[in-house]
Scaffold this active site. Structure first.
Site, mmCIF file in Angstrom:
data_model
loop_
_atom_site.group_PDB
_atom_site.id
_atom_site.type_symbol
_atom_site.label_atom_id
_atom_site.label_comp_id
_atom_site.label_asym_id
_atom_site.label_seq_id
_atom_site.Cartn_x
_atom_site.Cartn_y
_atom_site.Cartn_z
ATOM 1 N N THR A 164 -11.982 4.254 3.892
ATOM 2 C CA THR A 164 -11.001 4.945 4.737
ATOM 3 C C THR A 164 -11.618 6.257 5.226
ATOM 4 O O THR A 164 -12.617 6.735 4.695
ATOM 5 C CB THR A 164 -9.706 5.272 3.962
ATOM 6 N N ARG A 165 -10.975 6.833 6.222
ATOM 7 C CA ARG A 165 -11.458 8.091 6.799
ATOM 8 C C ARG A 165 -11.542 9.165 5.706
ATOM 9 O O ARG A 165 -12.496 9.914 5.618
ATOM 10 C CB ARG A 165 -10.478 8.526 7.886
ATOM 11 N N TYR A 166 -10.530 9.192 4.873
ATOM 12 C CA TYR A 166 -10.464 10.192 3.808
ATOM 13 C C TYR A 166 -11.639 10.012 2.835
ATOM 14 O O TYR A 166 -12.316 10.971 2.473
ATOM 15 C CB TYR A 166 -9.128 10.058 3.069
ATOM 16 N N GLU A 167 -11.898 8.765 2.454
ATOM 17 C CA GLU A 167 -13.004 8.473 1.530
ATOM 18 C C GLU A 167 -14.339 8.835 2.173
ATOM 19 O O GLU A 167 -15.222 9.407 1.522
ATOM 20 C CB GLU A 167 -12.969 6.983 1.161
ATOM 21 N N LYS B 83 -2.868 21.551 -9.591
ATOM 22 C CA LYS B 83 -2.305 22.523 -10.539
ATOM 23 C C LYS B 83 -1.481 21.807 -11.604
ATOM 24 O O LYS B 83 -0.705 20.909 -11.279
ATOM 25 C CB LYS B 83 -1.414 23.532 -9.803
ATOM 26 N N ASP C 288 -11.431 10.607 -5.372
ATOM 27 C CA ASP C 288 -12.694 11.320 -5.572
ATOM 28 C C ASP C 288 -12.424 12.633 -6.308
ATOM 29 O O ASP C 288 -13.247 13.526 -6.314
ATOM 30 C CB ASP C 288 -13.410 11.574 -4.234
ATOM 31 N N ASP D 6 -2.546 11.991 -3.292
ATOM 32 C CA ASP D 6 -2.635 13.458 -3.346
ATOM 33 C C ASP D 6 -2.903 13.907 -4.788
ATOM 34 O O ASP D 6 -2.187 13.498 -5.702
ATOM 35 C CB ASP D 6 -1.325 14.076 -2.841
ATOM 36 N N GLU E 144 4.400 5.198 4.062
ATOM 37 C CA GLU E 144 3.746 6.464 4.441
ATOM 38 C C GLU E 144 4.807 7.394 5.049
ATOM 39 O O GLU E 144 5.376 7.071 6.089
ATOM 40 C CB GLU E 144 2.608 6.196 5.434
ATOM 41 N N GLU F 106 0.854 -1.191 0.000
ATOM 42 C CA GLU F 106 0.000 0.000 0.000
ATOM 43 C C GLU F 106 0.891 1.242 0.000
ATOM 44 O O GLU F 106 1.737 1.426 0.887
ATOM 45 C CB GLU F 106 -0.970 0.061 1.193
HETATM 46 C C1 LIG Z 1 -4.870 12.054 0.706
HETATM 47 S S1 LIG Z 1 -3.931 11.019 1.701
HETATM 48 C C2 LIG Z 1 -4.804 9.469 1.608
HETATM 49 C C3 LIG Z 1 -4.470 8.539 2.714
HETATM 50 C C4 LIG Z 1 -5.124 7.152 2.671
HETATM 51 N N1 LIG Z 1 -4.677 6.374 1.553
HETATM 52 C C5 LIG Z 1 -6.627 7.244 2.698
HETATM 53 O O1 LIG Z 1 -7.281 6.875 1.717
HETATM 54 O O2 LIG Z 1 -7.170 7.650 3.734
HETATM 55 C C6 LIG Z 1 -2.480 10.707 0.682
HETATM 56 C C7 LIG Z 1 -1.339 10.092 1.459
HETATM 57 O O3 LIG Z 1 -0.263 9.754 0.586
HETATM 58 C C8 LIG Z 1 0.953 10.032 1.233
HETATM 59 N N2 LIG Z 1 1.978 10.197 0.191
HETATM 60 C C9 LIG Z 1 2.183 11.260 -0.603
HETATM 61 N N3 LIG Z 1 3.193 11.033 -1.475
HETATM 62 C C10 LIG Z 1 3.628 9.773 -1.223
HETATM 63 C C11 LIG Z 1 4.656 8.954 -1.783
HETATM 64 N N4 LIG Z 1 5.432 9.387 -2.773
HETATM 65 N N5 LIG Z 1 4.830 7.712 -1.279
HETATM 66 C C12 LIG Z 1 4.038 7.264 -0.270
HETATM 67 N N6 LIG Z 1 3.055 8.005 0.298
HETATM 68 C C13 LIG Z 1 2.860 9.225 -0.174
HETATM 69 C C14 LIG Z 1 0.679 11.275 2.053
HETATM 70 O O4 LIG Z 1 1.565 11.424 3.145
HETATM 71 C C15 LIG Z 1 -0.753 11.034 2.512
HETATM 72 O O5 LIG Z 1 -0.820 10.394 3.763
#
Ligand SMILES: C[S@@+](CC[C@H](N)C(=O)[O-])C[C@H]1O[C@@H](n2cnc3c(N)ncnc32)[C@H](O)[C@@H]1O
Length: 209
Positions: free
Chosen positions: A185-188, A115, A147, A111, A62, A37
């Protein structure tokens, strides 16, 4: 960081931390399968899968320490043998993984970098797809969710252009509906409350040169 998370981090992370990318697969048992993951955030899905599939090994990447500490709190009382955590961005670890070593890859709510000048920072690119293709086993699945409409279009376009992954969707419902046994997930969940709909893009590695 809250004290309970700090305590969990100090107790759990040393037991499951990946010290160098080359050591990612050093589970203390032989897992039947290995899932990766990328960007597990607070670790809700990873904690759920590790319970559900004790014979599968999980590698979670992470960089955000608060996310890692939350995950440590979720699994603090568990048998930790099937979890390996890389507390950094995923790319160096992915580059060090052996060919055909991973059975499934999840990238959930990556993420979006909305932009245009930041699109190069999105995780899914032709180069990362080359690496994913190399480390995935024949027929392994790559599951991407978001999303964010522009990111969804980007991930679909990049993956189809790559041509060594086939999109498994046969109809609209296949990418609009979560796969069976899905954990939100919490984010979803927050996105759903705000009225944003999630897409679930599943690709299979095509075994060709
Ligand atoms: C919007 S959050 C989503 C978290 C989780 N997957 C969820 O659905 O709740 C995106 C996550 O990706 C991580 N992230 C960003 N760039 C990354 C990378 N290159 N490798 C691993 N994780 C990364 C960020 O720290 C962040 O916690």
């Amino acid at each position: 960081m809250r004290p309970a998370r700090q305590t969990a981090l100090e107790k759990v992370l040393p037991q499951i931390a990946i010290e160098s990318p080359e050591a990612a697969l050093d589970f203390p048992f032989t897992p039947e399968k290995v899932w990766l993951e990328i960007g597990f955030g607070n670790g809700d899905a990873l904690a759920h899968w590790h319970h559900e599939f004790p014979n599968t090994g999980f590698i979670g990447c992470e960089p955000f320490i608060n996310g890692v500490s939350n995950f440590c709190k979720l699994v603090a009382n568990d048998d930790l043998k099937n979890i390996r955590i890389w507390n950094d961005i995923a790319q160096p670890l992915m580059a060090a993984l052996p060919d055909a070593s991973i059975d499934r890859v999840y990238l959930l709510n990556s993420d979006p970098w909305p932009k245009k000048r930041h699109h190069r920072r999105r995780v899914i690119q032709q180069e990362s797809l080359d690496t994913l293709w190399r480390i995935m086993k024949p027929g392994a699945l790559l599951i991407l969710t978001t999303d964010h409409q522009s990111l969804a279009e980007w991930m679909l376009e990049q993956t189809l252009r790559h041509s060594k992954f086939e999109w498994t969707a046969k109809c609209k419902a296949d990418w609009q509906t979560p796969p069976e046994g899905w954990l939100t997930t919490r984010y979803e969940g927050k996105g759903a409350v705000a009225g944003r709909s999630q897409v679930y893009l599943t690709f299979r590695k095509v075994d060709c040169e």
